[in-house]
Design an enzyme around this catalytic site. Structure first.
Site, short mmCIF file in Angstrom:
data_model
loop_
_atom_site.label_atom_id
_atom_site.label_comp_id
_atom_site.label_asym_id
_atom_site.label_seq_id
_atom_site.Cartn_x
_atom_site.Cartn_y
_atom_site.Cartn_z
N GLY A 203 -22.60 1.56 18.21
CA GLY A 203 -21.21 1.77 17.83
C GLY A 203 -21.02 2.83 16.76
N PRO A 204 -21.77 2.70 15.65
CA PRO A 204 -21.54 3.65 14.56
C PRO A 204 -21.82 5.12 14.94
CG PRO A 204 -22.69 1.71 13.76
CD PRO A 204 -22.63 1.58 15.25
N VAL A 206 -22.43 6.60 18.70
CA VAL A 206 -21.75 7.02 19.94
C VAL A 206 -20.30 6.51 19.97
CG1 VAL A 206 -21.78 6.80 22.46
CG2 VAL A 206 -23.91 7.24 21.22
N GLU A 245 -9.04 -5.07 23.28
CA GLU A 245 -9.21 -6.48 23.68
C GLU A 245 -10.17 -7.08 22.67
OE1 GLU A 245 -7.65 -7.94 26.08
OE2 GLU A 245 -6.90 -6.27 27.26
N CYS A 279 -14.62 -14.91 24.95
CA CYS A 279 -13.55 -14.68 23.97
C CYS A 279 -12.41 -15.68 24.16
CB CYS A 279 -13.04 -13.25 24.08
SG CYS A 279 -12.66 -12.77 25.76
P1 NDP Z 1 -18.72 -5.78 18.59
O1 NDP Z 1 -17.37 -5.51 18.12
O2 NDP Z 1 -19.81 -5.87 17.60
O3 NDP Z 1 -19.19 -4.67 19.63
C1 NDP Z 1 -18.38 -4.29 20.72
C2 NDP Z 1 -18.66 -2.85 21.05
O4 NDP Z 1 -18.17 -2.04 19.98
C3 NDP Z 1 -20.15 -2.54 21.18
O5 NDP Z 1 -20.32 -1.60 22.20
C4 NDP Z 1 -20.46 -1.96 19.82
O6 NDP Z 1 -21.60 -1.14 19.82
C5 NDP Z 1 -19.20 -1.18 19.53
N1 NDP Z 1 -18.98 -0.86 18.14
C6 NDP Z 1 -19.39 -1.54 17.04
N2 NDP Z 1 -18.99 -0.89 15.92
C7 NDP Z 1 -18.32 0.22 16.32
C8 NDP Z 1 -17.69 1.31 15.63
N3 NDP Z 1 -17.64 1.37 14.31
N4 NDP Z 1 -17.09 2.27 16.37
C9 NDP Z 1 -17.11 2.23 17.71
N5 NDP Z 1 -17.72 1.24 18.41
C10 NDP Z 1 -18.30 0.24 17.73
O7 NDP Z 1 -18.59 -7.07 19.49
P2 NDP Z 1 -19.71 -7.84 20.26
O8 NDP Z 1 -20.47 -6.92 21.14
O9 NDP Z 1 -20.44 -8.64 19.26
O10 NDP Z 1 -18.83 -8.78 21.24
C11 NDP Z 1 -18.29 -9.97 20.84
C12 NDP Z 1 -16.82 -9.83 20.44
O11 NDP Z 1 -16.06 -9.29 21.51
C13 NDP Z 1 -16.19 -11.15 20.13
O12 NDP Z 1 -15.42 -11.06 18.97
C14 NDP Z 1 -15.31 -11.43 21.34
O13 NDP Z 1 -14.27 -12.29 21.12
C15 NDP Z 1 -14.88 -10.07 21.71
N6 NDP Z 1 -14.46 -10.02 23.11
C16 NDP Z 1 -13.13 -9.87 23.41
C17 NDP Z 1 -12.69 -9.89 24.71
C18 NDP Z 1 -11.26 -9.69 25.06
O14 NDP Z 1 -10.98 -9.34 26.19
N7 NDP Z 1 -10.33 -9.89 24.16
C19 NDP Z 1 -13.62 -10.09 25.81
C20 NDP Z 1 -14.99 -10.24 25.38
C21 NDP Z 1 -15.38 -10.18 24.07
P3 NDP Z 1 -23.06 -1.71 19.45
O15 NDP Z 1 -23.00 -3.18 19.30
O16 NDP Z 1 -23.89 -1.26 20.58
O17 NDP Z 1 -23.43 -1.04 18.14
#
Ligand code: NDP
Length: 474
Positions: A203-204, A206, A245, A279
């Site tokens: 995330g941080p 890409v 989402e 979620c």
């Molecule tokens: P994260 O928010 O940690 O990660 C989600 C995505 O965002 C990953 O690809 C992550 O990359 C990326 N990401 C993290 N930080 C950044 C940043 N600063 N800038 C851009 N991208 C970033 O969530 P989780 O993967 O832990 O998933 C769980 C969460 O998702 C829960 O809170 C859940 O409720 C929510 N969710 C919501 C849904 C909905 O439809 N409302 C459906 C499913 C889940 P990486 O981790 O690879 O660094």
């Protein structure tokens, strides 16, 4: 050990420009299972350039051409379901049976639902003197999580294609294999070069590069509220559309006098499935004080009977949670509930007795939970049910709404009574006597659960610009 060390850009698998090798850890064995290379900002630039070129022709394709393309993707996807299930089992711990029956098909459902929505979609409609046209937004960045990964990816990729857009997908680094398989599916289906691009990465690096990129017109993000806020801030300078989402803390409002044996088993299953990593899991179960004892007995039976085991074996068990960070967070939340005075009915901290390694959580039930406790407020994302009791329906509705989230809400009991309560709940989805919304329902939340909707016709509109043309000849 699987290796997905290249990105899929402009219809080709190419090595990262300056990326970093990374190993995904299997949460059941705590050993590496997949090699990837975490991409760079330069990879994002290359993918955006490819998408920008492809957009010129893809944005001009007809409904029929896009329907045919989506149909070919569905055919290729179906062939790869077993590979998808195995990849999810090793990388995020979803049992292979769940992968074949729910995780994989959920992604397929995103494509099938979009095909249905596209068939009847009105690309142009008359509103008084104005002709309203729905047009592609352009280049779309997609950032997705690990918990129902292909479901979340498909709910973005399918409508983006249907709307004539081009895209760059960054899946979660915790669970990259299914996205690589999807890129292979896209390739086999003949998606034109540059329309769909995959950049693996964190995330941080890409995700942040995509969010701030001046040539990306929209970011569609699914994940935590924490990261969703960072994405929106990074996107602000380029005024791109941000679709979010985010997290949830869904209530299961059990109406007074509901037949508990009927309404609790299907809704509690929504907390156990996928080891609680959904979620919309309806984790806050609200029961009338007069039914508290019966509810505890029933839910305790269900939760203590939930088996936990190896995701690679068939069966109705649940697997581990995705990684050590999630395991530690859930252990901390379970301990906080004990410390804050909730009653531990079954489960608790530490590993289940049948395993000696892996990030497995004991299926857990707390009763006597009050709205001020951390376990009642924070998203647990584990197989943990909290029972709270109420004295009257107004109080129950107030507790149900007492959360910063507003993704979904379950009402359990007489549907006619539930219909009167549904308008009073601040949630994007209200589900009566079940935990998952019906196919085609717009998926998304109120409050800090996000902005915008996915799925069906509403999801299609999310990936389109609205143009009004006034003064056209009659
Ligand atoms: P994260 O928010 O940690 O990660 C989600 C995505 O965002 C990953 O690809 C992550 O990359 C990326 N990401 C993290 N930080 C950044 C940043 N600063 N800038 C851009 N991208 C970033 O969530 P989780 O993967 O832990 O998933 C769980 C969460 O998702 C829960 O809170 C859940 O409720 C929510 N969710 C919501 C849904 C909905 O439809 N409302 C459906 C499913 C889940 P990486 O981790 O690879 O660094």
């Amino acid at each position: 050990m699987k290796s997905y060390e290249q990105n899929y850009i402009n219809g080709k698998w190419i090595s990262s420009d300056g990326g970093t090798p990374h190993q995904v850890i299997n949460p059941a064995t705590e050993e590496p299972c997949t090699n990837i290379v975490l991409g760079s900002a330069a990879d994002v630039d290359a993918a955006v350039a490819a998408a920008t070129v492809a957009l010129k022709s893809f944005s001009q394709t007809s409904r029929e051409e896009r329907l045919a393309l989506l149909g070919r993707i569905v055919e290729e996807y179906q062939k790869r379901l077993p590979d998808i299930a195995k990849s999810l089992a090793s990388e995020m711990g979803a049992p292979v049976g769940l992968g074949m029956a729910a995780q994989g098909p959920a992604g397929l459902g995103g494509f099938l639902g979009t095909i249905e929505a596209l068939k009847g979609f009105q690309f142009s409609e008359q509103h008084g003197p104005n002709t309203i046209m729905y047009e592609p937004i352009g280049v779309i960045g997609m950032i997705t999580p690990w918990n129902w990964p292909l479901n979340q990816i498909a709910l973005k990729v399918a409508p983006a294609i249907a709307g004539g857009n081009c895209m760059i997908l960054k899946p979660s680094e915790e669970c990259p294999g299914n996205a690589a398989i999807l890129a292979e599916i896209m390739d086999a289906a003949g998606v034109p070069a540059g329309v769909f691009n995959l950049v693996q990465g964190d995330g941080p690096t890409v995700g942040a590069a995509m969010s701030a990129h001046p040539q990306i017109d929209m970011i569609s993000f699914t994940g935590s509220t924490r990261a969703g806020i960072m994405v929106a801030k990074a996107a602000a300078d380029t005024v791109k559309r941000v679709h979010q989402e985010l997290g949830g803390k869904s209530p299961n409002l059990v109406l007074p006098g509901a037949t508990l044996e009927e309404v609790l088993p299907p809704t509690i299953s929504g907390v156990m499935i996928n080891s609680g990593q959904s979620c919309i899991a309806p984790t806050r179960v609200l029961v009338h004080r007069s039914q508290k004892a019966d509810a505890i007995t029933l839910v305790k039976n269900i939760v203590s009977g939930q088996e936990v085991g190896d995701p690679m074996s068939e069966g109705a068990h649940i697997g581990p949670v995705v990684n050590k960070a999630q395991y530690d967070k859930i252990q901390d939340l379970i301990q906080s509930a004990i410390d804050e005075g909730a009653t531990l009915e079954t489960g608790g901290t530490d590993l289940p007795s049948n395993v000696n390694r892996g990030y497995y959580i004991k299926p857990t039930l707390f009763s006597g939970v009050t709205p001020d406790m951390r376990i009642a407020k924070e998203e647990v994302f584990g197989p943990v049910v909290t029972l709270m009791d109420y004295d009257d329906l107004d109080q129950a509705i107030a507790i149900a709404n007492d959360t910063e989230y507003g993704l979904s809400a379950v009402i359990s009991g007489d549907p006619a009574e539930a219909a009167k309560v549904a308008p009073k709940l601040k949630a994007g989805m209200v589900i009566i006597n079940n935990w998952g919304p019906a196919p085609g329902a717009p998926f998304g939340g109120y409050k800090q659960s996000g902005n915008g909707r996915e799925g069906g016709v509403f999801g299609l509109k999310e990936f389109m610009e609205v143009k009004s043309v006034s003064g056209l000849p009659a």
